[in-house]
Motif scaffolding. Structure first.
Motif, short mmCIF file in Angstrom:
data_model
loop_
_atom_site.label_atom_id
_atom_site.label_comp_id
_atom_site.label_asym_id
_atom_site.label_seq_id
_atom_site.Cartn_x
_atom_site.Cartn_y
_atom_site.Cartn_z
N ARG A 162 3.14 30.37 59.51
CA ARG A 162 4.80 31.01 59.12
C ARG A 162 5.78 30.52 59.13
O ARG A 162 6.21 29.32 60.22
N ARG B 293 7.79 34.09 55.86
CA ARG B 293 6.92 34.23 55.33
C ARG B 293 5.87 33.52 55.18
O ARG B 293 5.60 32.53 56.28
N TRP B 294 4.94 33.55 55.20
CA TRP B 294 3.61 33.02 55.05
C TRP B 294 3.88 31.89 53.95
O TRP B 294 4.31 31.52 53.04
N ASP C 54 5.48 36.46 50.30
CA ASP C 54 5.35 37.40 50.58
C ASP C 54 3.58 37.81 51.31
O ASP C 54 3.81 38.58 53.10
N THR D 280 -4.01 33.01 63.27
CA THR D 280 -2.26 34.10 62.11
C THR D 280 -1.99 34.91 62.69
O THR D 280 -0.89 36.08 62.70
N GLY D 281 -3.22 35.41 64.71
CA GLY D 281 -2.96 36.05 65.15
C GLY D 281 -4.04 37.79 64.50
O GLY D 281 -2.67 39.20 65.20
N SER D 282 -4.22 37.24 63.30
CA SER D 282 -5.09 38.49 62.46
C SER D 282 -6.18 39.63 63.64
O SER D 282 -6.60 38.55 63.75
N ASP E 101 -4.31 43.94 56.56
CA ASP E 101 -3.26 44.15 57.87
C ASP E 101 -2.10 43.99 57.65
O ASP E 101 -1.37 43.09 57.22
N ASP E 102 -1.41 44.87 57.07
CA ASP E 102 -0.24 45.64 56.71
C ASP E 102 1.02 44.83 57.24
O ASP E 102 1.96 44.34 57.01
N PRO E 103 1.47 45.11 58.69
CA PRO E 103 1.76 43.99 59.69
C PRO E 103 2.30 43.12 59.64
O PRO E 103 3.41 42.05 58.89
N ARG E 104 1.25 42.16 58.43
CA ARG E 104 1.37 40.53 58.84
C ARG E 104 1.31 40.03 57.02
O ARG E 104 1.25 38.94 56.80
N LEU F 264 -1.30 40.70 55.27
CA LEU F 264 -2.84 39.96 54.82
C LEU F 264 -3.12 40.65 54.49
O LEU F 264 -3.99 42.42 54.92
#
Length: 210
Positions: A26, A30-31, A44, A62-64, A185-188, A190
């Motif tokens: 990050r 952004r990614w 994005d 990524t924490g996903s 994973d919408d919040p991130r 991904l």
């Protein structure tokens, strides 16, 4: 080839090929895509259209929750043989699923719409157990064995072969496909898609991506 569909869909896009994304991070909200050519790209939204093991590697850190989901997926290999004959096989069919033995599926590739009828070309997919037992075999011996099994099943003597090769599709299918067909994973920002999320064929890949 199957990639012709992707090339057509990508005509209106800016596509970079031959660059491996090695790590996701990050930066500035952004990614950040850390790539093999040393150039960092940003996005994005990131969609990983990859087999589960490769997606899991990129999702690391990524924490996903998608990372753990990807690592839970068990995938199986398939050897694929490609053979061109000097004259057509005398078979009253263009494809068949086969039970038992080393073969699982065969198809006359030149029967597909828009393909030239000559030469007579066939795709031979080995079964999962056979592929797993022959993971370390050389492509030359694999295609010879698959051809011999095909001729035995068909009850034919093989006409002269002028081209043959084999390719190991290491991540060909998932053992238990996910009925959702794609992950987000919408919040991130991904996403993960691929044929393995629905089945093991091109239609599964298309539907998962859609």
């Amino acid at each position: 080839g199957m990639s012709s569909i992707a090339r057509l869909l990508g005509d209106s896009l800016e596509v970079e090929i031959g660059v491996r994304v090695e790590r996701l991070g990050r930066a500035g909200g952004r990614w950040a895509l850390h790539c093999s050519d040393g150039v960092e790209r940003s996005a994005d939204l990131v969609v990983l259209a990859l087999p589960a093991p490769q997606a899991g590697t990129l999702l690391a850190g990524t924490g996903s929750p998608l990372e753990a989901a990807a690592h839970r997926v068990e995938m199986a290999p398939t050897w694929a043989g490609m053979i061109a004959f000097e004259k057509p096989l005398d078979l009253p069919l263009d494809s068949a699923r086969i039970s038992g033995g080393g073969l699982a599926w065969v198809a006359r590739n030149n029967s597909k719409p828009g393909r030239p009828r000559d030469p007579d070309t066939w795709i031979l997919h080995a079964s999962t157990p056979w592929s797993e037992a022959h993971l370390q075999d050389a492509p030359e011996s694999v295609v010879e064995e698959l051809l011999a099994t095909f001729m035995e099943v068909a009850g034919l003597e093989a006409p002269p072969v002028f081209y043959s090769t084999a390719h190991l599709w290491r991540y060909a299918r998932s053992i238990l496909p996910d009925i959702d067909g794609a992950w987000l994973d919408d919040p991130r920002g991904l996403g993960v898609c691929g044929d393995w999320l629905l089945g093991d064929d091109l239609e599964s890949a298309f539907l998962s991506g859609r």
